[in-house]
Write a protein that holds these residues in place. Structure first.
Motif, PDB file in Angstrom:
ATOM      1  N   PHE A 187       0.775  -1.094  -0.072  1.00 56.86           N
ATOM      2  CA  PHE A 187       0.131   0.019  -0.030  1.00 56.86           C
ATOM      3  C   PHE A 187       0.935   1.318   0.031  1.00 56.86           C
ATOM      4  N   SER A 188       1.816   1.165   0.932  1.00 57.21           N
ATOM      5  CA  SER A 188       2.726   2.493   1.095  1.00 57.21           C
ATOM      6  C   SER A 188       3.607   2.497  -0.243  1.00 57.21           C
ATOM      7  N   LEU A 189       3.769   1.576  -1.070  1.00 53.53           N
ATOM      8  CA  LEU A 189       4.496   1.858  -2.408  1.00 53.53           C
ATOM      9  C   LEU A 189       3.784   2.324  -3.374  1.00 53.53           C
ATOM     10  N   THR A 190       2.217   2.057  -3.331  1.00 53.08           N
ATOM     11  CA  THR A 190       1.480   2.950  -4.304  1.00 53.08           C
ATOM     12  C   THR A 190       1.535   4.423  -4.183  1.00 53.08           C
ATOM     13  N   LEU A 191       1.793   4.782  -2.569  1.00 50.03           N
ATOM     14  CA  LEU A 191       1.675   6.208  -2.313  1.00 50.03           C
ATOM     15  C   LEU A 191       3.124   7.094  -2.866  1.00 50.03           C
ATOM     16  N   LEU A 192       4.028   6.316  -3.431  1.00 44.57           N
ATOM     17  CA  LEU A 192       4.978   6.893  -3.843  1.00 44.57           C
ATOM     18  C   LEU A 192       4.966   7.049  -5.210  1.00 44.57           C
ATOM     19  N   CYS A 193       3.852   6.547  -5.932  1.00 38.95           N
ATOM     20  CA  CYS A 193       3.619   6.644  -7.299  1.00 38.95           C
ATOM     21  C   CYS A 193       2.952   7.901  -7.486  1.00 38.95           C
ATOM     22  N   ASP A 194       3.007   8.517  -8.866  1.00 36.67           N
ATOM     23  CA  ASP A 194       2.615  10.048  -9.246  1.00 36.67           C
ATOM     24  C   ASP A 194       1.036  10.023  -9.256  1.00 36.67           C
ATOM     25  N   LEU A 195       0.435   8.862  -9.830  1.00 36.65           N
ATOM     26  CA  LEU A 195      -0.773   8.415  -9.977  1.00 36.65           C
ATOM     27  C   LEU A 195      -1.218   7.111  -9.669  1.00 36.65           C
ATOM     28  N   ILE A 196      -2.561   6.656  -9.192  1.00 40.34           N
ATOM     29  CA  ILE A 196      -2.822   5.256  -8.956  1.00 40.34           C
ATOM     30  C   ILE A 196      -4.105   5.163  -9.572  1.00 40.34           C
ATOM     31  N   VAL A 197      -4.107   3.856 -10.310  1.00 40.83           N
ATOM     32  CA  VAL A 197      -5.390   3.652 -11.033  1.00 40.83           C
ATOM     33  C   VAL A 197      -5.603   1.950 -10.499  1.00 40.83           C
ATOM     34  N   ALA A 198      -6.683   1.659  -9.808  1.00 37.12           N
ATOM     35  CA  ALA A 198      -7.043   0.511  -9.266  1.00 37.12           C
ATOM     36  C   ALA A 198      -8.073  -0.380  -9.897  1.00 37.12           C
ATOM     37  N   SER A 199      -7.660  -1.745 -10.154  1.00 43.24           N
ATOM     38  CA  SER A 199      -9.153  -2.608 -10.453  1.00 43.24           C
ATOM     39  C   SER A 199      -9.963  -2.538  -9.489  1.00 43.24           C
ATOM     40  N   ASP A 200     -11.130  -2.906 -10.037  1.00 41.87           N
ATOM     41  CA  ASP A 200     -12.211  -2.923  -9.167  1.00 41.87           C
ATOM     42  C   ASP A 200     -12.326  -3.936  -8.213  1.00 41.87           C
TER      43      ASP A 200
END
Length: 260
Positions: A113-126
């Motif tokens: 989860f923390s790793l995603t926060l270091l990215c500039d944009l987050i797109v998630a599957s439903d």
């Protein structure tokens, strides 16, 4: 190029990096962290690459830290050193002047989860979900989540997620302001690659400088926080609660914490 830990693919001006340990739900072993850092450095030096997509092999994005590596006794200062080894990866993701999009295809737990926060944009599957699971094994959040999650969603909401350690759906993550978009699982990579290619056609020098200035302005105290995080995690590794949390995890039961 492939190795044991990651898979690199190139589509147009986009580099796709897969965390590649599906049998452990892409747990972030130190070897994977180092391989990811190398992949990012390679992308940074490649002028043909305009955008990076980070996703997971198999059904999940990342289960977070490699708990199997935590079964052995972690001596004082070892935990601090362990987190410090990850700092170059965190700082590279924030400083490189190319956008990174997280394509969250399943579970993003703990450091995942923390790793995603270091990215500039987050797109998630439903089908994706997010959980700050550190408290469930007696640890504090790492990978700078203590900094980035409150910045995104506010202190009270961040405390709720970190203190309770409960999963939230992709839709809730979008509602909270963590996720930019939620798409169907079969459209996740096509949607993210399309977004990456659109970014690659923009004024990438200006975009890269915007990212650099924004991150340097917003994250002025980050290095100090990372050191505090490393020291705090090192203390947690010595507690009875942490040992009980790891035992309970592998015994597939609820932990009994005593606050010691």
């Amino acid at each position: 190029m492939e190795n044991q830990w990651i898979i690199n693919e190139k589509q147009g001006s986009t580099k796709i990096i897969y965390l590649n340990q599906p049998e452990t739900r892409n747990a972030l072993a130190m070897e994977m962290r180092l391989a990811l850092l190398q992949a990012l450095e390679d992308a940074e030096q490649d002028d043909a690459i305009k955008c990076i997509v980070l996703t997971g092999s198999g059904k999940g994005f990342s289960a977070g830290g490699d708990i199997s590596a935590m079964k052995k006794e972690i001596k004082p200062l070892e935990g601090r050193k362990r987190l410090q080894q990850s700092h170059p990866l965190l700082l590279k993701m924030l400083s490189m002047e190319k956008p990174i999009i997280a394509a969250v295809n399943g579970a993003a737990a703990g450091a995942g989860f923390s790793l995603t926060l270091l990215c500039d944009l987050i797109v998630a599957s439903d089908e994706a979900f997010f959980v700050q699971s550190f408290v469930n094994i007696g640890l504090i959040p790492d990978f700078a989540a203590i900094h980035f999650l409150p910045a995104l969603i506010g202190t009270q909401r961040a405390k709720e997620l970190m203190f309770l350690g409960e999963r939230i759906s992709a839709d809730d993550a979008q509602r909270f302001g963590i996720v930019n978009r939620v798409v169907s699982s079969d459209q996740l990579l096509p949607e993210v690659i399309d977004m990456a290619e659109k970014l690659g056609k923009k004024a990438t020098a200006a975009m890269g400088m915007t990212k650099k200035i924004m991150n340097e302005h917003l994250n002025k105290d980050l290095k100090n926080l990372l050191e505090m995080e490393a020291q705090g995690q090192d203390i947690c590794f010595q507690t009875e609660d942490f040992k009980e949390g790891v035992r309970a995890f592998f015994e597939k039961r609820e932990p009994y914490f005593t606050g010691k």
